[in-house]
Design an enzyme around this catalytic site. Structure first.
Site, PDB file in Angstrom:
ATOM      1  N   ASP A  60       0.820  -1.209   0.000  1.00 56.30           N
ATOM      2  CA  ASP A  60       0.000   0.000   0.000  1.00 56.30           C
ATOM      3  C   ASP A  60       0.858   1.265   0.000  1.00 56.30           C
ATOM      4  O   ASP A  60       1.538   1.557   0.980  1.00 56.30           O
ATOM      5  CB  ASP A  60      -0.930  -0.006   1.223  1.00 56.30           C
ATOM      6  N   ASP A  65      -0.436   5.791  -7.992  1.00 49.66           N
ATOM      7  CA  ASP A  65      -0.802   4.759  -7.029  1.00 49.66           C
ATOM      8  C   ASP A  65      -0.644   3.373  -7.655  1.00 49.66           C
ATOM      9  O   ASP A  65      -1.247   3.083  -8.682  1.00 49.66           O
ATOM     10  CB  ASP A  65      -2.261   4.980  -6.602  1.00 49.66           C
TER      11      ASP A  65
END
Ligand SMILES: *[C@@H]1O[C@H](CO)[C@@H](O)[C@H](O)[C@H]1NC(C)=O
Ligand SMILES: *[C@@H]1O[C@H](CO)[C@@H](O)[C@H](O)[C@H]1NC(C)=O
Length: 457
Positions: free
Chosen positions: A95, A331
């Site tokens: 993450d 991301d």
């Protein structure tokens, strides 16, 4: 005497060159839909898996990044490493939106100190009592202070210096009440295995005794790669290895969800050996704070526009998309590229005009997710698409911009954001495939080098 001195010198030279040796920390990035992932479900078709990544992209972009981090359980990659002595394997969700690395630890208890079940995970749950190298940290320790600038959602709990350093981290999730982890902040030996290379390093992490997973609960925890001090990126740099460089890079291969286990996988590297370039084909864009300057923990950069063929659309010309810097987040955990709604609408209409030529026609999205899809693949006229980031023009390959989702149907990997706010904007991992991307936290930039990621680097 002089002989002894000579021997001593040799020993010193050997040991100091050992210490200076930069360790290369490398991990495999396992796509959630690949057979070696804990989330792999062989009964799902390719179309179902893609609809899943489409819906997860919407969920990730629509949560308010300023209040709580979106659940990493919607992330697209997991990785394996070992912790403790003797070492136990951990399967963590990667993450880049959060900072703390944590894993489930027994015994599991809840707020009221009642014994509860941990959620189910694929690997055995880590037991700190069985590890010789596990150390709880106190509030007064320097390591506990690493949590001070962590991403939103992380709540360190400390009263007095001698108290145990503990934490709670909350993740926002649409479908379920909440996901969270809470427990002790501790120091432990992490071991990264990369072929014959085995490297160990001390890492500050969360030993989670109170955990509630997302709707998919199979990984042991989360590997936090945000920009905060407690992020693994920062810890590996200061931990002696990694040559002191706060740097990581990854190279994502295509169609991971379809590959077999023996194929080359995507990889992530940390430290000075991860540094991309410099070189004639390397482009860089400055790393910025997010909208409002409040979101420091994400990898925000500035998008100036997108060109389709030679028609350039200015990102900032949409009413709400300010000229503001840091208007899009890079991301790795979101599949699609999500754009603010009015900018997306303009891009979509230009794409439709360029593509619907001859017999190619826009068709309903077979995934029933409202994407931009075209039938009669053979006749599709792919335009050249270029993303203009501040300082670098990134040519987006057709392979990355269009996905064959069914027989004769392709869909675009651009997605309409739920609002016109720049805070929804994400440059997704499908557009990052076959580009070696380096994140330089020391020099505040992101480096791009087009690369065949399936080839060994
Ligand atoms: C770590 O601290 C917790 C309390 O916060 C305690 O229950 C546990 O036994 C400690 N573990 C070790 C190995 O000292
Ligand atoms: C349609 O395709 C032809 C041949 O590839 C090309 O010359 C023409 O410019 C295209 N039209 C549009 C509107 O893109």
């Amino acid at each position: 005497m002089s002989n002894n001195l000579f021997v001593l010198c040799l020993i010193l030279m050997t040991s100091s060159s050992d210490a200076a040796k930069t360790t290369s920390y490398t991990l495999d990035l396992i796509h959630r839909d690949s057979p070696s992932s804990p989330f792999y479900d062989p009964s799902r078709t390719r179309l179902q898996r893609q609809a899943g990544s489409f819906l997860r992209s919407i969920a990730r972009s629509s949560s308010n990044l300023l209040s709580a981090p979106v659940s990493p359980f919607s992330g697209e990659y997991v990785t394996k490493f070992r912790i403790g002595t003797p070492a136990v394997e951990v399967l963590a969700i990667v993450d880049t939106h959060s900072d703390l690395t944590w894993t489930q630890c027994v015994p599991c208890r809840n707020n009221d100190y009642k014994i509860i079940e941990c959620y189910k995970q694929k690997t055995p749950i880590f037991n700190p009592r069985n590890s010789k190298t596990y150390r709880n940290l106190t509030c007064g320790s320097d390591q506990c202070a690493l949590l001070d600038d962590a991403s939103p959602g992380l709540l360190p709990a400390c009263n007095q210096e001698q108290q145990p350093c503990s934490y709670y981290v909350f993740y926002k999730e649409e479908a379920v009440d909440e996901s969270r982890s809470g427990g002790d902040i501790a120091l432990e030996t992490f071991t990264f295995v990369d072929g014959d290379n085995i490297d160990s390093v001390k890492v500050v992490f969360g030993c989670g005794h109170d955990n509630m997973g997302g709707f998919v609960e199979k990984a042991s925890g989360v590997l936090g790669l945000g920009r905060g001090s407690v992020s693994l990126v920062n810890q590996l740099a200061s931990g002696g290895g990694g040559g002191g460089a706060r740097y990581f890079s990854y190279c994502l291969t295509t169609s991971e969800s379809d590959r077999s286990d023996s194929d080359a996988s995507s990889r992530i590297r940390f430290g000075s050996t991860a540094i991309v370039g410099p070189g004639p084909k390397v482009g860089s864009t400055p790393l910025r704070n997010g909208p409002g300057g409040t979101v420091r923990n994400f990898y925000s950069v500035t998008l100036e526009g997108i060109s389709v063929g030679n028609q350039r659309l200015e990102y900032s010309s949409s009413p709400k998309i300010v000229k503001r810097i840091g208007n899009i987040v890079i991301d790795s955990s979101t599949a699609m590229t999500v754009l603010p709604s009015s900018f997306y609408d303009r891009l979509e209409s230009v794409l439709v005009k360029a593509i619907v030529n001859g017999t190619a026609k826009r068709v309903p999205d077979p995934r029933k997710t409202n994407g931009l899809c075209f039938g009669q693949v053979a006749t599709v006229n792919y335009p050249a698409i270029t993303a203009h980031f501040q300082g670098v023009d990134l040519v987006l390959s057709n392979e990355n911009s269009f996905l064959e989702v069914g027989v004769g149907v392709v869909c675009s990997t651009f997605l309409r954001g739920v609002s016109d706010e720049p805070s929804v904007a994400i440059f997704g991992n499908m557009h990052q495939r076959n580009i070696l991307i380096g994140f330089d936290l020391d020099n505040h930039k992101v480096d791009f080098l087009p690369t065949d990621c399936a080839k060994p680097q």
